[in-house]
Scaffold this active site. Structure first.
Site, PDB file in Angstrom:
ATOM      1  N   SER A  29      -9.930  11.079  -1.310  1.00 21.81           N
ATOM      2  CA  SER A  29      -8.675  11.271  -0.725  1.00 21.81           C
ATOM      3  C   SER A  29      -8.034  12.510  -1.154  1.00 21.81           C
ATOM      4  O   SER A  29      -8.266  12.659  -2.500  1.00 21.81           O
ATOM      5  CB  SER A  29      -7.703  10.073  -0.809  1.00 21.81           C
ATOM      6  OG  SER A  29      -6.656  10.221  -0.325  1.00 21.81           O
ATOM      7  N   TYR A  79      -4.432   2.682  -5.369  1.00 13.75           N
ATOM      8  CA  TYR A  79      -5.269   3.535  -4.503  1.00 13.75           C
ATOM      9  C   TYR A  79      -5.407   5.102  -5.284  1.00 13.75           C
ATOM     10  O   TYR A  79      -6.106   5.463  -5.411  1.00 13.75           O
ATOM     11  CB  TYR A  79      -4.443   3.745  -3.223  1.00 13.75           C
ATOM     12  CG  TYR A  79      -5.325   4.563  -2.282  1.00 13.75           C
ATOM     13  CD1 TYR A  79      -6.422   3.858  -1.421  1.00 13.75           C
ATOM     14  CD2 TYR A  79      -4.900   5.944  -2.090  1.00 13.75           C
ATOM     15  CE1 TYR A  79      -6.758   4.526  -0.296  1.00 13.75           C
ATOM     16  CE2 TYR A  79      -5.602   6.549  -1.129  1.00 13.75           C
ATOM     17  CZ  TYR A  79      -6.475   5.809  -0.102  1.00 13.75           C
ATOM     18  OH  TYR A  79      -7.367   6.465   0.910  1.00 13.75           O
TER      19      TYR A  79
HETATM   20  P1  NAD Z   1     -10.246   1.884   8.034  1.00 12.75           P
HETATM   21  O1  NAD Z   1      -9.531   0.723   7.961  1.00 12.75           O
HETATM   22  O2  NAD Z   1     -10.397   2.185   9.487  1.00 12.75           O
HETATM   23  O3  NAD Z   1     -11.994   1.474   7.906  1.00 12.75           O
HETATM   24  C1  NAD Z   1     -12.291   0.818   6.531  1.00 12.75           C
HETATM   25  C2  NAD Z   1     -13.470   0.337   6.794  1.00 12.75           C
HETATM   26  O4  NAD Z   1     -13.920  -0.420   5.402  1.00 12.75           O
HETATM   27  C3  NAD Z   1     -13.792  -0.526   7.796  1.00 12.75           C
HETATM   28  O5  NAD Z   1     -15.043  -0.638   8.298  1.00 12.75           O
HETATM   29  C4  NAD Z   1     -13.655  -2.011   7.125  1.00 12.75           C
HETATM   30  O6  NAD Z   1     -14.286  -3.222   7.665  1.00 12.75           O
HETATM   31  C5  NAD Z   1     -14.221  -1.663   5.715  1.00 12.75           C
HETATM   32  N1  NAD Z   1     -13.993  -2.346   4.665  1.00 12.75           N
HETATM   33  C6  NAD Z   1     -12.818  -2.630   3.935  1.00 12.75           C
HETATM   34  N2  NAD Z   1     -12.942  -3.752   3.061  1.00 12.75           N
HETATM   35  C7  NAD Z   1     -14.257  -3.947   2.916  1.00 12.75           C
HETATM   36  C8  NAD Z   1     -15.037  -4.728   1.986  1.00 12.75           C
HETATM   37  N3  NAD Z   1     -14.613  -5.516   1.106  1.00 12.75           N
HETATM   38  N4  NAD Z   1     -16.295  -4.635   2.093  1.00 12.75           N
HETATM   39  C9  NAD Z   1     -16.905  -4.097   2.980  1.00 12.75           C
HETATM   40  N5  NAD Z   1     -16.046  -3.134   4.072  1.00 12.75           N
HETATM   41  C10 NAD Z   1     -15.039  -3.125   3.975  1.00 12.75           C
HETATM   42  O7  NAD Z   1      -9.901   2.902   7.115  1.00 12.75           O
HETATM   43  P2  NAD Z   1     -10.208   4.610   7.110  1.00 12.75           P
HETATM   44  O8  NAD Z   1      -8.857   5.398   7.157  1.00 12.75           O
HETATM   45  O9  NAD Z   1     -11.373   4.790   8.054  1.00 12.75           O
HETATM   46  O10 NAD Z   1     -10.772   4.787   5.631  1.00 12.75           O
HETATM   47  C11 NAD Z   1     -12.170   5.105   5.310  1.00 12.75           C
HETATM   48  C12 NAD Z   1     -12.005   5.656   3.834  1.00 12.75           C
HETATM   49  O11 NAD Z   1     -11.397   6.838   3.689  1.00 12.75           O
HETATM   50  C13 NAD Z   1     -11.348   4.839   2.592  1.00 12.75           C
HETATM   51  O12 NAD Z   1     -11.966   4.980   1.503  1.00 12.75           O
HETATM   52  C14 NAD Z   1     -10.110   5.533   2.654  1.00 12.75           C
HETATM   53  O13 NAD Z   1      -9.291   5.521   1.403  1.00 12.75           O
HETATM   54  C15 NAD Z   1     -10.325   6.887   2.910  1.00 12.75           C
HETATM   55  N6  NAD Z   1      -9.428   7.829   3.336  1.00 12.75           N
HETATM   56  C16 NAD Z   1      -8.588   7.664   4.448  1.00 12.75           C
HETATM   57  C17 NAD Z   1      -7.520   8.477   4.945  1.00 12.75           C
HETATM   58  C18 NAD Z   1      -6.902   8.130   6.219  1.00 12.75           C
HETATM   59  O14 NAD Z   1      -5.812   8.835   6.388  1.00 12.75           O
HETATM   60  N7  NAD Z   1      -7.131   7.332   6.996  1.00 12.75           N
HETATM   61  C19 NAD Z   1      -7.192   9.459   4.151  1.00 12.75           C
HETATM   62  C20 NAD Z   1      -8.112   9.868   2.881  1.00 12.75           C
HETATM   63  C21 NAD Z   1      -9.139   9.019   2.585  1.00 12.75           C
END
Ligand code: NAD
Length: 255
Positions: free
Chosen positions: A137, A150
């Site tokens: 991130s 985080y």
């Molecule tokens: P999201 O909540 O849409 O998806 C998260 C996924 O992780 C889901 O499939 C969920 O079921 C799975 N998950 C959660 N806990 C779990 C566990 N204990 N075991 C197995 N699977 C698990 O989130 P997202 O926004 O798509 O985020 C995905 C990644 O991208 C994360 O690592 C997040 O930190 C990172 N990220 C997101 C953003 C953003 O703005 N959305 C920005 C930077 C980084």
């Protein structure tokens, strides 16, 4: 990506699902992971297999549990491409940060990256080819208040990536991190609600004045943009990139 197998953690939603679709489109066989309703996940799995004519399997390992992670990697078999994407967020001041949230964020966002990586590396070393792509991130590079766990976990992922890249540099394996800014996914939808509570302001004001405040473009990064970077990092054209944190954050970390 033909005849390659990509394992994407947290791929039942958001960025991970987008990355899984992009790898399937590029011809890779897919192993999905993540939480959700069984029938919905099965529908996703079957749709992806039908759309792209690749094998799509699912394993429901909980990324906070090392034994389940080991079982998932054994189930996946010969993994060529590992995308460590699963992640959660919790927003709270340090002094009242719930202990169980701290432990869960460190386990899912950081330690799971170690557990999957250590399990796939022997296979990649044998083949002298492998790609590990970690989704950190902008918070892997800079901080924001109220996100201590985080930010600590994501900075950890960037550091872990560098160590693994150095250990595998001569072995045909690359290890890189993508550092997205805000992408509109269920994870961010929840943060909009949480930030509204912390700042005591309306939800609609949170998007522009809080969420997108550090993102100079004032636009969300799209899931497709992050997914196409992941596919690029897995390509042979990216063989010269390892140990890198690629920012895709609308200018956030340029300040
Ligand atoms: P999201 O909540 O849409 O998806 C998260 C996924 O992780 C889901 O499939 C969920 O079921 C799975 N998950 C959660 N806990 C779990 C566990 N204990 N075991 C197995 N699977 C698990 O989130 P997202 O926004 O798509 O985020 C995905 C990644 O991208 C994360 O690592 C997040 O930190 C990172 N990220 C997101 C953003 C953003 O703005 N959305 C920005 C930077 C980084």
């Amino acid at each position: 990506m033909k005849n390659k197998t990509a394992l994407i953690t947290g791929s039942t939603s958001g960025i991970g699902l987008g990355i899984a679709n992009a790898f399937a489109k590029a011809g890779a066989h897919i192993v999905l992971n993540g939480f959700g309703e069984a029938a919905q996940i099965e529908a996703l799995r079957a749709q992806m297999a039908a759309d792209y004519g690749v094998t799509v399997r699912y394993h429901g390992a909980d990324m906070s549990k090392p034994s389940e992670i080991a079982a998932m990697v054994a189930f996946a078999g010969d993994v060529d491409i590992l995308v460590n994407n699963a992640g959660i967020q919790h927003v709270s001041p340090v002094e009242t940060f719930p202990l169980e949230k701290w432990d869960a964020i460190i386990a899912i966002n950081l330690s799971s990256v170690f557990h999957t990586t250590r399990a796939v590396l022997p296979m990649m070393k044998n083949k002298k080819w492998g790609r590990i792509i970690n989704i950190a991130s902008a918070h892997g590079l800079v901080a924001s208040p109220f996100k201590s766990a985080y930010v600590a976990a994501k900075h950890g992922v960037v550091g872990f990536t560098k160590s693994c890249a150095l250990e595998t540099a001569e072995l045909g394996i690359t290890v890189n991190t993508i550092c997205p800014g805000y992408v509109l996914t269920p994870l961010v939808e929840k943060q909009i609600d949480d930030q509204a509570k912390v700042h005591g302001i309306a939800r609609e004001n949170v998007v522009r004045d809080v969420i997108l405040a550090p993102q100079p473009t004032k636009q969300f990064v799209s899931i497709e943009q992050v997914a196409s970077m992941a596919v690029y990092l897995a390509s042979d054209n990216a063989a010269g990139m390892t140990g890198t944190a690629v920012s895709m954050d609308g200018g956030w970390t340029a300040r």
